[in-house]
Write a protein that holds these residues in place. Structure first.
Motif, PDB file in Angstrom:
ATOM      1  N   ILE A   2       0.678  -1.260  -0.004  1.00 60.73           N
ATOM      2  CA  ILE A   2      -0.065  -0.110   0.195  1.00 60.73           C
ATOM      3  C   ILE A   2       0.832   1.184   0.006  1.00 60.73           C
ATOM      4  O   ILE A   2       1.725   1.406   0.879  1.00 60.73           O
ATOM      5  CB  ILE A   2      -1.039   0.102   1.145  1.00 60.73           C
ATOM      6  N   LYS A   3       0.559   2.246  -1.066  1.00 58.72           N
ATOM      7  CA  LYS A   3       1.530   3.292  -0.839  1.00 58.72           C
ATOM      8  C   LYS A   3       0.817   4.293   0.033  1.00 58.72           C
ATOM      9  O   LYS A   3      -0.248   4.452   0.289  1.00 58.72           O
ATOM     10  CB  LYS A   3       1.381   3.861  -2.402  1.00 58.72           C
ATOM     11  N   THR A   4       1.739   4.786   0.961  1.00 59.78           N
ATOM     12  CA  THR A   4       1.349   5.671   1.697  1.00 59.78           C
ATOM     13  C   THR A   4       1.103   7.187   1.262  1.00 59.78           C
ATOM     14  O   THR A   4       1.819   7.595   0.510  1.00 59.78           O
ATOM     15  CB  THR A   4       2.464   5.938   2.860  1.00 59.78           C
ATOM     16  N   MET A   5       0.045   7.479   1.880  1.00 56.28           N
ATOM     17  CA  MET A   5      -0.443   8.874   1.474  1.00 56.28           C
ATOM     18  C   MET A   5       0.292  10.012   2.082  1.00 56.28           C
ATOM     19  O   MET A   5       0.100  10.321   3.372  1.00 56.28           O
ATOM     20  CB  MET A   5      -1.901   9.099   1.653  1.00 56.28           C
ATOM     21  N   PRO A  10       3.173  13.534  -4.257  1.00 59.66           N
ATOM     22  CA  PRO A  10       4.535  13.400  -4.974  1.00 59.66           C
ATOM     23  C   PRO A  10       4.324  14.072  -6.280  1.00 59.66           C
ATOM     24  O   PRO A  10       4.412  13.199  -7.721  1.00 59.66           O
ATOM     25  CB  PRO A  10       4.683  11.906  -5.375  1.00 59.66           C
ATOM     26  N   ALA A 108     -10.263   4.898  -0.582  1.00 60.79           N
ATOM     27  CA  ALA A 108      -8.748   4.852  -1.014  1.00 60.79           C
ATOM     28  C   ALA A 108      -8.793   4.206  -2.276  1.00 60.79           C
ATOM     29  O   ALA A 108      -7.878   4.878  -2.996  1.00 60.79           O
ATOM     30  CB  ALA A 108      -8.018   3.993  -0.024  1.00 60.79           C
ATOM     31  N   LEU A 109      -9.576   3.341  -2.702  1.00 63.44           N
ATOM     32  CA  LEU A 109      -9.207   2.968  -3.998  1.00 63.44           C
ATOM     33  C   LEU A 109      -9.715   4.026  -4.994  1.00 63.44           C
ATOM     34  O   LEU A 109      -8.858   4.163  -5.948  1.00 63.44           O
ATOM     35  CB  LEU A 109     -10.188   1.797  -4.176  1.00 63.44           C
ATOM     36  N   ARG A 111      -9.557   6.859  -4.852  1.00 59.80           N
ATOM     37  CA  ARG A 111      -8.380   8.146  -4.766  1.00 59.80           C
ATOM     38  C   ARG A 111      -7.335   7.779  -5.631  1.00 59.80           C
ATOM     39  O   ARG A 111      -6.414   8.195  -5.929  1.00 59.80           O
ATOM     40  CB  ARG A 111      -8.022   8.657  -3.564  1.00 59.80           C
ATOM     41  N   SER A 112      -7.274   6.213  -5.766  1.00 64.60           N
ATOM     42  CA  SER A 112      -6.036   5.800  -6.591  1.00 64.60           C
ATOM     43  C   SER A 112      -6.233   5.356  -8.108  1.00 64.60           C
ATOM     44  O   SER A 112      -5.553   4.935  -8.781  1.00 64.60           O
ATOM     45  CB  SER A 112      -5.651   4.423  -6.036  1.00 64.60           C
ATOM     46  N   ALA A 138      -8.128  15.070   0.532  1.00 67.87           N
ATOM     47  CA  ALA A 138      -7.130  14.543   0.994  1.00 67.87           C
ATOM     48  C   ALA A 138      -6.453  15.221   2.295  1.00 67.87           C
ATOM     49  O   ALA A 138      -5.413  14.737   2.684  1.00 67.87           O
ATOM     50  CB  ALA A 138      -6.145  13.988   0.080  1.00 67.87           C
ATOM     51  N   ASN A 190      -4.404  13.930  -8.601  1.00 64.40           N
ATOM     52  CA  ASN A 190      -3.676  13.375  -7.427  1.00 64.40           C
ATOM     53  C   ASN A 190      -3.083  12.119  -7.753  1.00 64.40           C
ATOM     54  O   ASN A 190      -2.905  11.210  -6.762  1.00 64.40           O
ATOM     55  CB  ASN A 190      -5.032  13.150  -6.441  1.00 64.40           C
ATOM     56  N   ARG A 191      -2.473  12.216  -9.175  1.00 66.64           N
ATOM     57  CA  ARG A 191      -1.700  10.945  -9.487  1.00 66.64           C
ATOM     58  C   ARG A 191      -2.193   9.690  -9.109  1.00 66.64           C
ATOM     59  O   ARG A 191      -1.704   8.741  -8.204  1.00 66.64           O
ATOM     60  CB  ARG A 191      -0.220  11.179  -8.575  1.00 66.64           C
ATOM     61  N   PRO A 192      -3.329   9.259  -9.712  1.00 64.48           N
ATOM     62  CA  PRO A 192      -3.921   8.163  -9.493  1.00 64.48           C
ATOM     63  C   PRO A 192      -2.949   6.858 -10.064  1.00 64.48           C
ATOM     64  O   PRO A 192      -2.230   7.295 -11.221  1.00 64.48           O
ATOM     65  CB  PRO A 192      -5.053   7.972 -10.229  1.00 64.48           C
TER      66      PRO A 192
END
Lengths: 277, 322, 293
Positions: A2-5, A10, A108-109, A111-112, A138, A190-192
């Motif tokens: 899981i990538k940390t927010m 980034p 979370a999904l 936002r990704s 976020a 937001n860089r999905p």
């Protein structure tokens, strides 16, 4: 996995995308659909779908109306969960993790994964606020970061030059093509990981369509893109792989070149040659 | 220089920590409170009415004597007054309201005139009840008194009519109150009936005209029957409004607790009774007033439920016609 | 004349034509009656407006807002305390009813539209609109006056709150329904929570329509008398505390209209004028200022 927010997302990076060779190996099964059935209440809409969508490529879903391509697309970010009475069998994996895993938050999904809808739907807010919406929710409020994101995303959507002097104007004052590119900018702000596009050009004129298609070529260096389209020429122009759906089943899935020049299934050939729409 | 690579490198799903949605809880509480409010109103009024209910039971509805000094309470004159005033108001308001509704849904006169009439009706709805009462005192009472004086003489020897228009002809009377009440419920009937008429699909009108109907043959033959359920709903809802109306009635009806058959005599309604006596009531009187209030609530609730049910039914019916 | 089918029917003469022109005439006659009746409604309204202006204007001056009601039989004075009282109690009503109304509307439209609670709320709200205004007063009497032992502005405000709650709720629900679904979809697609979507997208867009509903409720509450006659009662004096009987425009009109003194009656007309102006301003604000594009 899981990538940390972080609190500083980034994209303080430069707007240029990294050359492909600098990035790690792209997964061939970045988005994997396993034996997936989907039901609207009692009505089955998808039948045992199996496919692997590779990372950082453009995959097109084609097929006649009602064949399930949009339904499948909307399952990738679980937008269908907003509808009452739906259920599914089988699984969908994002980078090896099931998106239906109880430990994963749907928020979370989503936002990704970025989504662009058929009819562009910018918020009745300013252009600026539309883009930074996903950052604000976020918890990001640092003005510098927000400003940079706006410029970065609008450049990424090839809209920056056209609107840079009127960022505070209402988004509803843009033309149809501009609105859709704004929605793309908003989706990538937001860089999905993945960008889902549900017939993004169907409401646009040819010039705007061409601009969006150029955009897709640019974006695929950074994002995995899945695009649903009615327009077969568009699929040919934009996508690396194409999946043909019919009546809820995946009929054929292969490299775009192959699908359109030498399809394996008769149904695919019939559809491509226009024997049914 | 950092590239975008590290972010996508790892792949996967962003993290999000779910926190309980307190706002949702707040909204839930508000909703539950709203529903509870209705229950609370009925329960509280019933509670306050309990002593009177215990003492009088259902006789309360049939007794016709209301004498606070001797603790004798019966609301039949007021019950009858409520019903009679509302019905008479409807008798006047329904044809007038329907006529206006038809006028607004057809094109007898150009659009600006129709908009003006519609605006007028909306203004009528906005005027406070107490202003209607004041106006009624100075305009309607003299008119009714004059009419009453004439009617008493004219109908003296005609059976039935001579008891409806029996002398003496007061100004503060059932007739006065009913007339003003009719004016007050007119906007309700007009608005809902107009909606019902306008909802009649154009295809039905065209069909009637194509068969060679005149405008009014189309109206009576096709449009009104189709809109009939909506008009019925309008009537029922207007009835509910009329029964609950207080101030104008209290100022014009004379507030008598005697049962009479003459329209020209003072009368009383449940709402008027409450308005007049609550301020200085004590003990059993309060309880009896609460009992009367309970009756009023129950009656108006029933009428409104019926009206809403018919309204919902009409919306379903016209929705199906292509 | 041969009635064989070979002959074309003559539309413009003969018995059929005569009947048809009689029918047309009858239709025109009915239209005339209909138009006449519709225009007849103008008469009472014009009468009311005319009289309110004619009888109310003479005494209308700034004094009216700065002075207290005259004692019975006296002249002069005003009804400043009544104006203040009306505004105060409408304010209390708004403060009480608006949160419940809007939050309930949000719940039934955004969070759980098909649940039993939501259906119950819609049903109850409709029923509450049909509650006679006097019953709001009776309820407030039972709950506030009897428990606090006296008449007060709180009681009056509470009664008005019950009166306007359903209106605010139902108009807020309509306002929320009017927000395009596409906005919500876009917001959820970007990964917003329910609360974020409601707070950042839906409410801002629905706000003008919600304000319309609130202004309409204000117009209604300002004009009501029945809920106040035995909750706030009346007062001849400037308001000192919210816990005591409070004057209001509507109750003043009610009280003065039955007095046998000409001056008081004139005051009642003037108060009516002020009240009607107040209500009209609220209505116009609601429909014009907050109108959606």
């Amino acid at each position: 996995m899981i990538k940390t927010m972080d609190s500083h997302p980034p994209h303080t990076a430069s707007p240029q995308s990294a050359a492909p060779s600098e990035l790690s190996q792209a997964r061939a099964d970045f988005l994997k659909v396993c034996d997936f059935d989907f039901y609207y209440g009692k009505k089955q809409a998808l039948f045992k779908i199996n496919m692997e969508i590779p990372q950082r490529q453009v995959t097109a879903f084609i097929g006649p109306s009602g064949c399930g391509k949009s339904t499948l697309l909307r399952n990738f970010n679980r937008m269908n969960d907003l509808i009452d009475g739906v259920h599914h069998e089988g699984d969908i994996l994002l980078n090896g993790r099931s998106i239906y895993d109880k430990k994963i938050e749907i928020i979370a999904l989503r936002r990704s994964i970025g989504m662009v809808f058929q009819k562009s739907n910018p918020f009745p807010k300013s252009i600026y606020e539309n883009i930074v919406y996903s950052l604000r929710i976020a918890g990001v409020s640092n003005k510098r970061i927000l400003d940079e994101t706006v410029e970065h995303s609008l450049r990424g959507a090839a809209l920056w030059d056209e609107v840079k002097d009127r960022l505070q104007d209402s988004a509803l004052g843009l033309s149809g093509g501009q609105m859709q590119r704004l929605c793309i900018a908003r989706a990538i702000a937001n860089r999905p990981e993945i960008l889902l596009m549900d017939e993004p050009c169907s409401a646009l004129d040819p010039i705007a369509t061409a601009k969006v298609e150029d955009l897709i070529h640019e974006l695929k260096h950074q994002f995995t893109i899945v695009i649903v389209t009615h327009n077969m020429q568009q699929a040919t122009r934009c996508s690396d792989r194409t999946a043909f759906f019919y009546l809820g089943k995946l009929i054929e899935y292969d490299e775009t070149q192959k699908i359109f020049t030498n399809p394996g299934e008769k149904q695919t050939e019939d559809y491509i040659t226009g024997r049914f729409g | 220089m950092q590239t975008d690579a590290p972010a996508i490198e790892q792949g996967g799903i962003k993290e999000f920590k779910r926190r309980p949605d307190l706002f949702r809880v707040l909204c839930w509480v508000a909703s539950a409170a709203t529903v509870a409010m209705l229950a609370w109103i009925i329960i509280e009024i019933t509670r306050q009415a309990a002593p009177s209910i215990q003492k009088f039971g259902l006789d309360f509805l049939t007794n016709s004597k209301w004498v606070p000094n001797r603790n004798i309470y019966g609301v039949s004159p007021f019950l009858i007054g409520t019903v009679v005033s509302s019905v008479i108001a409807l008798i006047f308001a329904l044809p007038l309201g329907l006529a206006i509704a038809i006028f607004l849904s057809e094109d007898f006169l150009p659009l600006p005139v129709r908009q003006f009439v519609r605006f007028t009706v909306e203004m009528l709805a906005a005027i406070p009840s107490v202003v209607y009462g004041l106006w009624g005192i100075f305009v309607v009472i003299p008119l009714v008194q004059a009419f009453g004086a004439w009617a008493v003489v004219a109908f003296k020897d005609i059976p039935v009519l001579n008891s409806i228009f029996a002398p003496p002809a007061y100004g503060n009377s059932m007739l006065t109150a009913s007339l003003v009440l009719a004016l007050m419920i007119l906007p309700t009937i007009t608005a809902i009936s107009r909606s019902a008429l306008v909802a009649v699909p154009g295809t039905l009108r065209e069909g009637a005209y194509a068969l060679g109907s005149t405008r009014w043959e189309a109206i009576f033959g096709v449009i009104l029957p189709t809109a009939a359920p909506g008009i019925v709903a309008a009537t029922i809802l207007a009835l509910g409004r009329a029964m609950g109306e207080t101030m104008a009635i209290a100022m014009l009806i004379g507030n008598s607790s005697r049962l009479t058959s003459s329209l020209l005599s003072p009368a009383g309604t449940l709402a008027g009774l409450l308005a007049n006596q609550f301020g200085e009531a004590e003990g059993l009187q309060v309880s009896s007033l609460m009992y009367a209030a309970l009756l009023l609530v129950v009656i108006t609730l029933f009428v409104n439920i019926a009206g809403e049910a018919v309204l919902r039914y009409t919306q379903k019916k016209t929705a199906g016609i292509r | 004349m041969n009635t064989a089918t070979a002959e074309p029917t003559d539309f413009f003469s003969g018995a059929k034509a005569a009947r048809s022109s009689a029918r047309s005439l009858w239709s025109k006659f009915l239209s005339g009656i209909c138009v006449g009746l519709a225009l007849l409604t103008l008469v009472p309204l014009l009468s009311i407006v005319f009289l309110v202006l004619k009888n109310g204007l003479p005494l209308l001056s700034w004094n009216v807002f700065t002075e207290l009601p005259p004692a019975a039989g006296m002249t002069g004075g005003g009804f400043g305390n009544a104006v203040v009282g009306t505004l105060l109690m409408v304010g209390i009503a708004l403060a009480l009813a608006t949160p419940f109304g809007i939050l309930s509307a949000i719940y039934i439209n955004e969070y759980d539209p098909y649940s039993r609670l939501s259906n119950a709320v819609r049903f109850v709200a409709k029923l509450l609109t049909g509650i006679p205004s006097i019953i709001c007063g009776v309820f407030a009497y039972a709950v506030v006056v009897l428990t606090t032992g006296g008449f007060s502005a709180w009681a009056g405000g509470f009664a008005l709150a019950i009166l306007i709650l359903p209106t605010i709720l139902l108009t807020a629900e309509q306002a929320l329904l009017g927000v395009s679904k596409a906005y919500r979809e876009a917001s959820y697609g970007l990964g917003a929570t329910n609360f974020q979507t409601i707070w950042r997208v839906v409410l801002p867009d629905a706000l003008p329509a919600i304000m319309t509903g609130i202004m309409l409720a204000v117009a209604r509450a300002a004009g009501e008398t029945a809920p106040l006659v035995f909750t706030a009662l009346f007062s001849q004096f400037w308001i000192q505390s919210l816990r005591e009987p409070t004057a209001s425009l509507s109750v003043l009109i009610y009280n003065f209209s039955t007095l046998p003194f000409e001056h008081q009656i004139k005051m009642a007309w003037t108060a009516s004028l002020v009240l009607v102006i107040l209500v009209t301003i609220a209505n116009i604000t609601a429909q014009v200022v907050f109108r959606r594009r």
